[in-house]
Scaffold this active site. Sequence first.
Site, PDB file in Angstrom:
ATOM      1  N   SER A 195      30.797  43.237  43.802  1.00  0.00           N
ATOM      2  CA  SER A 195      31.620  43.471  42.656  1.00  0.00           C
ATOM      3  C   SER A 195      32.269  44.604  42.499  1.00  0.00           C
ATOM      4  O   SER A 195      33.230  44.636  41.683  1.00  0.00           O
ATOM      5  CB  SER A 195      30.714  42.542  41.646  1.00  0.00           C
ATOM      6  OG  SER A 195      29.784  43.572  41.403  1.00  0.00           O
ATOM      7  N   HIS A 223      33.455  36.630  43.333  1.00  0.00           N
ATOM      8  CA  HIS A 223      34.659  37.197  43.416  1.00  0.00           C
ATOM      9  C   HIS A 223      35.368  36.521  44.639  1.00  0.00           C
ATOM     10  O   HIS A 223      36.680  37.138  44.875  1.00  0.00           O
ATOM     11  CB  HIS A 223      34.517  38.578  43.559  1.00  0.00           C
ATOM     12  CG  HIS A 223      33.893  39.318  42.304  1.00  0.00           C
ATOM     13  ND1 HIS A 223      34.782  39.729  41.111  1.00  0.00           N
ATOM     14  CD2 HIS A 223      32.540  39.673  41.911  1.00  0.00           C
ATOM     15  CE1 HIS A 223      33.858  39.947  40.247  1.00  0.00           C
ATOM     16  NE2 HIS A 223      32.528  39.943  40.934  1.00  0.00           N
ATOM     17  N   LYS A 254      36.118  33.302  36.720  1.00  0.00           N
ATOM     18  CA  LYS A 254      36.939  34.427  37.435  1.00  0.00           C
ATOM     19  C   LYS A 254      37.915  33.786  37.914  1.00  0.00           C
ATOM     20  O   LYS A 254      39.024  33.591  36.930  1.00  0.00           O
ATOM     21  CB  LYS A 254      35.994  35.225  38.186  1.00  0.00           C
ATOM     22  CG  LYS A 254      34.944  35.990  37.529  1.00  0.00           C
ATOM     23  CD  LYS A 254      33.774  36.835  38.400  1.00  0.00           C
ATOM     24  CE  LYS A 254      32.821  37.332  37.408  1.00  0.00           C
ATOM     25  NZ  LYS A 254      31.605  37.688  37.877  1.00  0.00           N
TER      26      LYS A 254
HETATM   27  C1  LIG Z   1      30.303  37.807  37.321  1.00  0.00           C
HETATM   28  C2  LIG Z   1      29.166  37.778  38.424  1.00  0.00           C
HETATM   29  C3  LIG Z   1      28.129  36.762  38.373  1.00  0.00           C
HETATM   30  C4  LIG Z   1      27.886  36.126  36.859  1.00  0.00           C
HETATM   31  O1  LIG Z   1      28.514  35.063  36.760  1.00  0.00           O
HETATM   32  P1  LIG Z   1      28.998  34.685  35.260  1.00  0.00           P
HETATM   33  O2  LIG Z   1      29.587  33.359  35.494  1.00  0.00           O
HETATM   34  O3  LIG Z   1      29.949  35.620  34.615  1.00  0.00           O
HETATM   35  O4  LIG Z   1      27.616  34.728  34.540  1.00  0.00           O
HETATM   36  C5  LIG Z   1      27.254  36.812  39.449  1.00  0.00           C
HETATM   37  N1  LIG Z   1      27.470  37.331  40.198  1.00  0.00           N
HETATM   38  C6  LIG Z   1      28.220  38.187  40.503  1.00  0.00           C
HETATM   39  C7  LIG Z   1      28.442  38.952  42.000  1.00  0.00           C
HETATM   40  C8  LIG Z   1      29.269  38.417  39.801  1.00  0.00           C
HETATM   41  O5  LIG Z   1      30.189  39.402  39.971  1.00  0.00           O
END
Ligand SMILES: *Cc1c(COP(=O)(O)O)cnc(C)c1O
Length: 411
Positions: A195, A223, A254
């Site tokens: 990330s 992502h 996302k």
């Molecule tokens: C954003 C993210 C999460 C968490 O997901 P949410 O739905 O925002 O709680 C988990 N793993 C990774 C790699 C992320 O970037």
Amino acid sequence: MKKTFTAFNLAEQQIAQLDMQLLKRRLRMTEKPCDTTALVNNRELKAFCSNDYLGLANHPELVMALGEGANKYGVGSGSSHLISGHSIAHELLEKKLASFQNIHIPDARALFFSTGYLANLTAITGLARLAKQGEASIYSASLNHASIIDGVRLASAQTKATVILFDHQNLDSLIESLKKDSNSLKLIVLDGVFSMDGDLAPIKELADIAEKYDALLLIDDAHGFGVLGEHGHGILEMFNIYSKRIIYIGTLGKAAGVSGAFICGPSILIEWLIQKGRPYIYSTATPPAIAHTLLKSLQLIEGDEGVRRRRQLNQLIEIWHEEMNFSKWKKVVSSTPIQPVILGSNANALAAAKLLDDAGYWIPAIRPPTVPLGSARLRITFSANHSAEDLRALIKTLKTIEHQLESEPQL
Ligand SMILES: *Cc1c(COP(=O)(O)O)cnc(C)c1O
């Protein structure tokens, strides 16, 4: 004498210390829907920092679907999935999500969650509980997302699982440890797209390793889902993976533009998580209207609109690689919409973010503990709603700011 309240004192001291180390974080409030521009304190900023990669967060068809979903299903789910909160909207969404992965994971079934954080906690603690106390090993990549790290810590506290960290760019140590591992359950867990760096997990090699050493492979593709693969199905589609050992986690706040997450894996393991996944069992089901909206989002992701939006992202990535060159700052090589620029010290990263803000850009400095010490950075992200001109204007601004900062003595 007046007695002071210790907790308040401690908080005050520690926050002051964070401030001194340039590690204090600040909330900023936006006054417009998430898109490529944001309204902050009555100033319009060009945003290159959201994870709304496909630009769907304010898509008219999704806005409409949410209203439609609320009319159809009301607002709240009323209870957890196992009591009475599991709606037909959740069921339809889970079927559709499973259909995205079932050419990669045989007999795939999906389970919908309110957040990715919760999905990671559930999957990691639940799978670790397949083994007897002290008989599970969890192999976790050192640069994993905080929600994976917390899932691993919780699993280890609950099951006395052994935790082994590994470097996802050099799998030798992982293989060496697996060779010597006689535990009954081995779980390898890592981000699909890292990330804060934007690089990809070596998933083909990992799937082979999982097969060879009888391990499970949990991929958190927060992502990658929506972005990678011809149909946006994610990293498994991109690398054409087929394995019964994979548990895939995708998030839906996302690229999918809404909210939530899912675990997708062989149906027998999903059934186990329904039985024993505590965060799943003891949490109220997400509003069905959200699930209804997500169904629409999946249609867009898979269809022509998704193809067009992914093409736009790839064009932006190409422009960035061809036209963005720094003299001192370090560009991280990434084939995803996450394009970090490493500045090193917190002071440098904060100074750059401030100058960007002055120039009308919203790109926050990312500092430890989100990234390793000494690797503070600007994390630039693209959205399919950015145009090539938007990006070229940013590139020009970044070059000016780098020059400006390098020619001035630093704090
Ligand atoms: C954003 C993210 C999460 C968490 O997901 P949410 O739905 O925002 O709680 C988990 N793993 C990774 C790699 C992320 O970037």
